[in-house]
Scaffold this motif. Structure first.
Motif, PDB file in Angstrom:
ATOM      1  N   ASN A  19      -1.719   7.136  -0.254  1.00 44.90           N
ATOM      2  CA  ASN A  19      -2.365   8.431  -0.141  1.00 44.90           C
ATOM      3  C   ASN A  19      -1.394   9.443   0.456  1.00 44.90           C
ATOM      4  O   ASN A  19      -1.084   9.397   1.638  1.00 44.90           O
ATOM      5  CB  ASN A  19      -3.626   8.320   0.723  1.00 44.90           C
ATOM      6  N   LYS A  20      -0.913  10.356  -0.378  1.00 46.47           N
ATOM      7  CA  LYS A  20       0.071  11.348   0.053  1.00 46.47           C
ATOM      8  C   LYS A  20      -0.490  12.289   1.123  1.00 46.47           C
ATOM      9  O   LYS A  20       0.218  12.720   2.010  1.00 46.47           O
ATOM     10  CB  LYS A  20       0.562  12.157  -1.143  1.00 46.47           C
ATOM     11  N   SER A  21      -1.777  12.592   1.025  1.00 51.18           N
ATOM     12  CA  SER A  21      -2.357  13.565   1.955  1.00 51.18           C
ATOM     13  C   SER A  21      -2.551  13.006   3.359  1.00 51.18           C
ATOM     14  O   SER A  21      -2.575  13.759   4.329  1.00 51.18           O
ATOM     15  CB  SER A  21      -3.682  14.103   1.418  1.00 51.18           C
ATOM     16  N   THR A  22      -2.676  11.685   3.503  1.00 53.68           N
ATOM     17  CA  THR A  22      -2.867  11.115   4.839  1.00 53.68           C
ATOM     18  C   THR A  22      -1.608  10.438   5.387  1.00 53.68           C
ATOM     19  O   THR A  22      -1.619   9.948   6.514  1.00 53.68           O
ATOM     20  CB  THR A  22      -4.007  10.072   4.834  1.00 53.68           C
ATOM     21  N   ALA A  23      -0.549  10.416   4.604  1.00 52.51           N
ATOM     22  CA  ALA A  23       0.685   9.753   5.058  1.00 52.51           C
ATOM     23  C   ALA A  23       1.366  10.556   6.156  1.00 52.51           C
ATOM     24  O   ALA A  23       1.413  11.782   6.115  1.00 52.51           O
ATOM     25  CB  ALA A  23       1.639   9.576   3.885  1.00 52.51           C
ATOM     26  N   ASP A  24       1.869   9.853   7.147  1.00 52.47           N
ATOM     27  CA  ASP A  24       2.717  10.446   8.177  1.00 52.47           C
ATOM     28  C   ASP A  24       4.155  10.069   7.842  1.00 52.47           C
ATOM     29  O   ASP A  24       4.432   8.921   7.484  1.00 52.47           O
ATOM     30  CB  ASP A  24       2.368   9.920   9.559  1.00 52.47           C
ATOM     31  N   ILE A  25       5.060  11.033   7.970  1.00 50.94           N
ATOM     32  CA  ILE A  25       6.465  10.803   7.644  1.00 50.94           C
ATOM     33  C   ILE A  25       7.305  11.192   8.845  1.00 50.94           C
ATOM     34  O   ILE A  25       7.200  12.301   9.358  1.00 50.94           O
ATOM     35  CB  ILE A  25       6.886  11.610   6.407  1.00 50.94           C
ATOM     36  N   CYS A  82      13.796   7.184   7.395  1.00 49.34           N
ATOM     37  CA  CYS A  82      12.468   7.761   7.585  1.00 49.34           C
ATOM     38  C   CYS A  82      11.460   6.627   7.521  1.00 49.34           C
ATOM     39  O   CYS A  82      11.720   5.565   6.959  1.00 49.34           O
ATOM     40  CB  CYS A  82      12.166   8.854   6.567  1.00 49.34           C
ATOM     41  N   VAL A  83      10.334   6.852   8.159  1.00 49.83           N
ATOM     42  CA  VAL A  83       9.230   5.904   8.150  1.00 49.83           C
ATOM     43  C   VAL A  83       8.043   6.613   7.515  1.00 49.83           C
ATOM     44  O   VAL A  83       7.689   7.717   7.921  1.00 49.83           O
ATOM     45  CB  VAL A  83       8.866   5.431   9.579  1.00 49.83           C
ATOM     46  N   VAL A  84       7.484   5.972   6.498  1.00 52.59           N
ATOM     47  CA  VAL A  84       6.287   6.486   5.845  1.00 52.59           C
ATOM     48  C   VAL A  84       5.154   5.544   6.227  1.00 52.59           C
ATOM     49  O   VAL A  84       5.230   4.341   5.971  1.00 52.59           O
ATOM     50  CB  VAL A  84       6.460   6.524   4.311  1.00 52.59           C
ATOM     51  N   ALA A  85       4.120   6.081   6.873  1.00 56.51           N
ATOM     52  CA  ALA A  85       2.993   5.258   7.344  1.00 56.51           C
ATOM     53  C   ALA A  85       1.690   5.814   6.785  1.00 56.51           C
ATOM     54  O   ALA A  85       1.494   7.027   6.748  1.00 56.51           O
ATOM     55  CB  ALA A  85       2.948   5.254   8.866  1.00 56.51           C
ATOM     56  N   ASN A  86       0.813   4.901   6.356  1.00 54.53           N
ATOM     57  CA  ASN A  86      -0.494   5.347   5.883  1.00 54.53           C
ATOM     58  C   ASN A  86      -1.559   5.050   6.930  1.00 54.53           C
ATOM     59  O   ASN A  86      -1.285   4.425   7.947  1.00 54.53           O
ATOM     60  CB  ASN A  86      -0.833   4.726   4.519  1.00 54.53           C
ATOM     61  N   ALA A  97      -2.402   1.354   8.570  1.00 55.88           N
ATOM     62  CA  ALA A  97      -1.411   0.671   9.406  1.00 55.88           C
ATOM     63  C   ALA A  97      -0.334  -0.028   8.582  1.00 55.88           C
ATOM     64  O   ALA A  97       0.195  -1.049   8.981  1.00 55.88           O
ATOM     65  CB  ALA A  97      -2.080  -0.295  10.372  1.00 55.88           C
ATOM     66  N   CYS A  98      -0.021   0.516   7.443  1.00 54.07           N
ATOM     67  CA  CYS A  98       1.045  -0.005   6.600  1.00 54.07           C
ATOM     68  C   CYS A  98       2.189   1.012   6.634  1.00 54.07           C
ATOM     69  O   CYS A  98       1.954   2.217   6.552  1.00 54.07           O
ATOM     70  CB  CYS A  98       0.524  -0.170   5.171  1.00 54.07           C
ATOM     71  N   SER A  99       3.409   0.518   6.793  1.00 52.10           N
ATOM     72  CA  SER A  99       4.528   1.449   6.868  1.00 52.10           C
ATOM     73  C   SER A  99       5.739   0.910   6.132  1.00 52.10           C
ATOM     74  O   SER A  99       5.886  -0.295   5.939  1.00 52.10           O
ATOM     75  CB  SER A  99       4.902   1.707   8.334  1.00 52.10           C
ATOM     76  N   LYS A 100       6.594   1.828   5.705  1.00 51.18           N
ATOM     77  CA  LYS A 100       7.848   1.484   5.043  1.00 51.18           C
ATOM     78  C   LYS A 100       8.957   2.263   5.718  1.00 51.18           C
ATOM     79  O   LYS A 100       8.808   3.442   6.045  1.00 51.18           O
ATOM     80  CB  LYS A 100       7.829   1.891   3.560  1.00 51.18           C
ATOM     81  N   LYS A 101      10.075   1.605   5.929  1.00 45.39           N
ATOM     82  CA  LYS A 101      11.273   2.247   6.458  1.00 45.39           C
ATOM     83  C   LYS A 101      12.242   2.433   5.310  1.00 45.39           C
ATOM     84  O   LYS A 101      12.508   1.482   4.560  1.00 45.39           O
ATOM     85  CB  LYS A 101      11.906   1.393   7.555  1.00 45.39           C
ATOM     86  N   ILE A 102      12.763   3.637   5.156  1.00 40.46           N
ATOM     87  CA  ILE A 102      13.698   3.948   4.082  1.00 40.46           C
ATOM     88  C   ILE A 102      14.969   4.489   4.711  1.00 40.46           C
ATOM     89  O   ILE A 102      14.940   5.545   5.363  1.00 40.46           O
ATOM     90  CB  ILE A 102      13.107   4.991   3.113  1.00 40.46           C
ATOM     91  N   SER A 103      16.059   3.780   4.542  1.00 39.13           N
ATOM     92  CA  SER A 103      17.361   4.241   5.052  1.00 39.13           C
ATOM     93  C   SER A 103      18.056   5.034   3.951  1.00 39.13           C
ATOM     94  O   SER A 103      17.945   4.694   2.768  1.00 39.13           O
ATOM     95  CB  SER A 103      18.224   3.058   5.448  1.00 39.13           C
ATOM     96  N   ASP A 128       0.803  -1.220   0.000  1.00 37.21           N
ATOM     97  CA  ASP A 128       0.000   0.000   0.000  1.00 37.21           C
ATOM     98  C   ASP A 128       0.839   1.274   0.000  1.00 37.21           C
ATOM     99  O   ASP A 128       0.326   2.348  -0.286  1.00 37.21           O
ATOM    100  CB  ASP A 128      -0.931   0.030   1.213  1.00 37.21           C
ATOM    101  N   VAL A 129       2.122   1.150   0.330  1.00 38.81           N
ATOM    102  CA  VAL A 129       2.998   2.322   0.372  1.00 38.81           C
ATOM    103  C   VAL A 129       4.249   2.034  -0.447  1.00 38.81           C
ATOM    104  O   VAL A 129       4.892   1.008  -0.261  1.00 38.81           O
ATOM    105  CB  VAL A 129       3.418   2.671   1.826  1.00 38.81           C
TER     106      VAL A 129
END
Length: 111
Positions: free
Chosen positions: A58-64, A94-98, A101-107, A33-34
């Motif tokens: 969804n860019k508008s609801t994502a928490d970063i 950084c962590v991008v979460a929608n 409850a789906c999240s991605k970690k980007i180093s 989803d992300v």
């Protein structure tokens, strides 16, 4: 927001207990989803700006959440902001979460 707060607290508690959040399985590697990446640009003053580009989700609801490698949060009060300025050389993630409850970690590393 609750998920991002949980992820932040979990990562910081792991650091305090001597565990690396990178070894923990709180990030969904198979989350479809992300999809996002970090783009780093050099500023004229020698610092850098890291920008998260979200290609799926969804860019508008994502928490970063931007953090240093050791887990120090860099944007505590600005979770809807997709970029961070004045970064110096070092290792970050950084962590991008929608909202689902789906999240991605980007180093990423700034040299």
């Amino acid at each position: 927001m609750k998920l991002l707060t949980y992820l932040t607290c979990f990562a910081l508690s792991c650091l305090a207990m001597g565990h690396s959040p990178e070894r923990e399985s709180i990030f969904q590697d198979d989350c479809k989803d992300v999809e996002a990446k970090v783009v780093v640009a050099r500023a004229t003053d020698g610092t850098h700006t890291a920008t998260v580009e979200i290609s799926r989700g969804n860019k508008s609801t994502a928490d970063i959440l931007f953090c240093t490698k050791d887990g120090r949060v860099l944007n505590v009060d600005k979770l809807k902001v997709n970029s961070l300025k004045k970064l110096r050389a070092g290792e970050y993630f950084c962590v991008v979460a929608n909202a689902g409850a789906c999240s991605k970690k980007i180093s990423f590393t700034i040299e």
